[in-house]
Enzyme design. Structure first.
Site, PDB file in Angstrom:
ATOM      1  N   ASP A 195      -0.350   5.149   0.836  1.00 38.56           N
ATOM      2  CA  ASP A 195      -0.721   6.213   1.770  1.00 38.56           C
ATOM      3  C   ASP A 195      -0.811   5.698   3.201  1.00 38.56           C
ATOM      4  O   ASP A 195      -1.544   4.762   3.489  1.00 38.56           O
ATOM      5  CB  ASP A 195      -2.062   6.819   1.348  1.00 38.56           C
ATOM      6  CG  ASP A 195      -1.953   7.562   0.029  1.00 38.56           C
ATOM      7  OD1 ASP A 195      -1.246   8.574  -0.004  1.00 38.56           O
ATOM      8  OD2 ASP A 195      -2.567   7.113  -0.964  1.00 38.56           O
ATOM      9  N   ASP A 213       0.872  -1.164   0.000  1.00 35.44           N
ATOM     10  CA  ASP A 213       0.000   0.000   0.000  1.00 35.44           C
ATOM     11  C   ASP A 213       0.918   1.225   0.000  1.00 35.44           C
ATOM     12  O   ASP A 213       2.139   1.098   0.204  1.00 35.44           O
ATOM     13  CB  ASP A 213      -0.888  -0.033   1.254  1.00 35.44           C
ATOM     14  CG  ASP A 213      -1.724   1.215   1.418  1.00 35.44           C
ATOM     15  OD1 ASP A 213      -2.396   1.600   0.449  1.00 35.44           O
ATOM     16  OD2 ASP A 213      -1.692   1.808   2.514  1.00 35.44           O
TER      17      ASP A 213
END
Length: 228
Positions: free
Chosen positions: A14, A12
């Site tokens: 953010d 991932d």
């Protein structure tokens, strides 16, 4: 939960690799303050990992804002320049470089759109992110039909590897509850580095919970260990 060997790693972005979650809070609060509303952490929890249009729909609905989701997204775009100076999270650079050095297949699976990605990365972080040969931008990729907690983004991203690894051979690194649910729904193991405000009881599906990427031990998953 038992840890099993993996061959591929999906990241991932953010809140895991970049400290953008606090910046999103600032951006959204700036918008909703105009209408006397508060962007709470409970609301943030509901939409972490969502695609941009899903985020806009959730916020405008939950806070009963006098604007459409499309208008909310337009307001967001006006303030997105604050992401240009985002910082790497602790341990992110060394882990990416380590896996790259040892030829571990990696990919980026972010709910951000491609324009948003470039805004966050190009100024200061293009070199480290260039080490990801495969990237999926959930908010602008038509093959990602639904955002997290649905499994779409991780399944789409894993399919980009030429080896087409089975889901159980993929490890996801995440920071959000919805991201954990997404990875589990995709049939993958997931290591989560959550915000300290997240109730650990919401993360029981995770394979492992860490305080920082600096704590990650690749060898537990059958990956090359860090050099002493």
């Amino acid at each position: 939960m038992g840890i099993k060997p993996v061959t591929h790693v999906l990241f991932d972005m953010d809140g895991l690799l970049l400290n953008t979650e606090d910046l999103y809070t600032e951006l959204f609060q700036n918008i909703v303050s105009k209408y006397g509303k508060n962007y709470t952490f409970d609301l943030k929890m509901k939409l972490m990992g969502s695609q941009a249009h899903e985020t806009a729909e959730i916020i405008t609905s939950e806070l009963d804002l006098p604007m459409t989701p499309e208008e909310f997204q337009q307001e967001c775009q006006k303030g997105e320049s604050l992401f240009a100076n985002c910082k790497l999270m602790p341990g992110a650079k060394s882990l990416i470089e380590h896996l790259h050095k040892h030829n571990v297949p990696m990919a980026l699976a972010t709910s951000s759109g491609e324009d948003s990605y470039h805004l966050k990365v190009d100024k200061n972080h293009s070199e480290i992110f260039s080490l990801f040969p495969y990237k999926t931008f959930g908010s602008s990729d038509p093959t990602v039909k639904q955002g997290k907690p649905h499994p779409d983004i991780f399944l789409v991203t894993a399919a980009k590897f030429p080896e087409r690894p089975a889901p159980e051979k993929c490890l996801v690194l995440e920071d959000a509850v919805n991201g954990v649910k997404s990875a589990v729904a995709a049939g993958m193991q997931v290591v989560v580095v959550p915000d300290t405000r997240i109730d650990k009881a919401l993360l029981t599906e995770a394979t492992q919970i860490l305080n920082s990427l600096e704590e990650f031990k690749p060898e537990l998953f059958g990956l090359p260990p860090f050099d002493d």
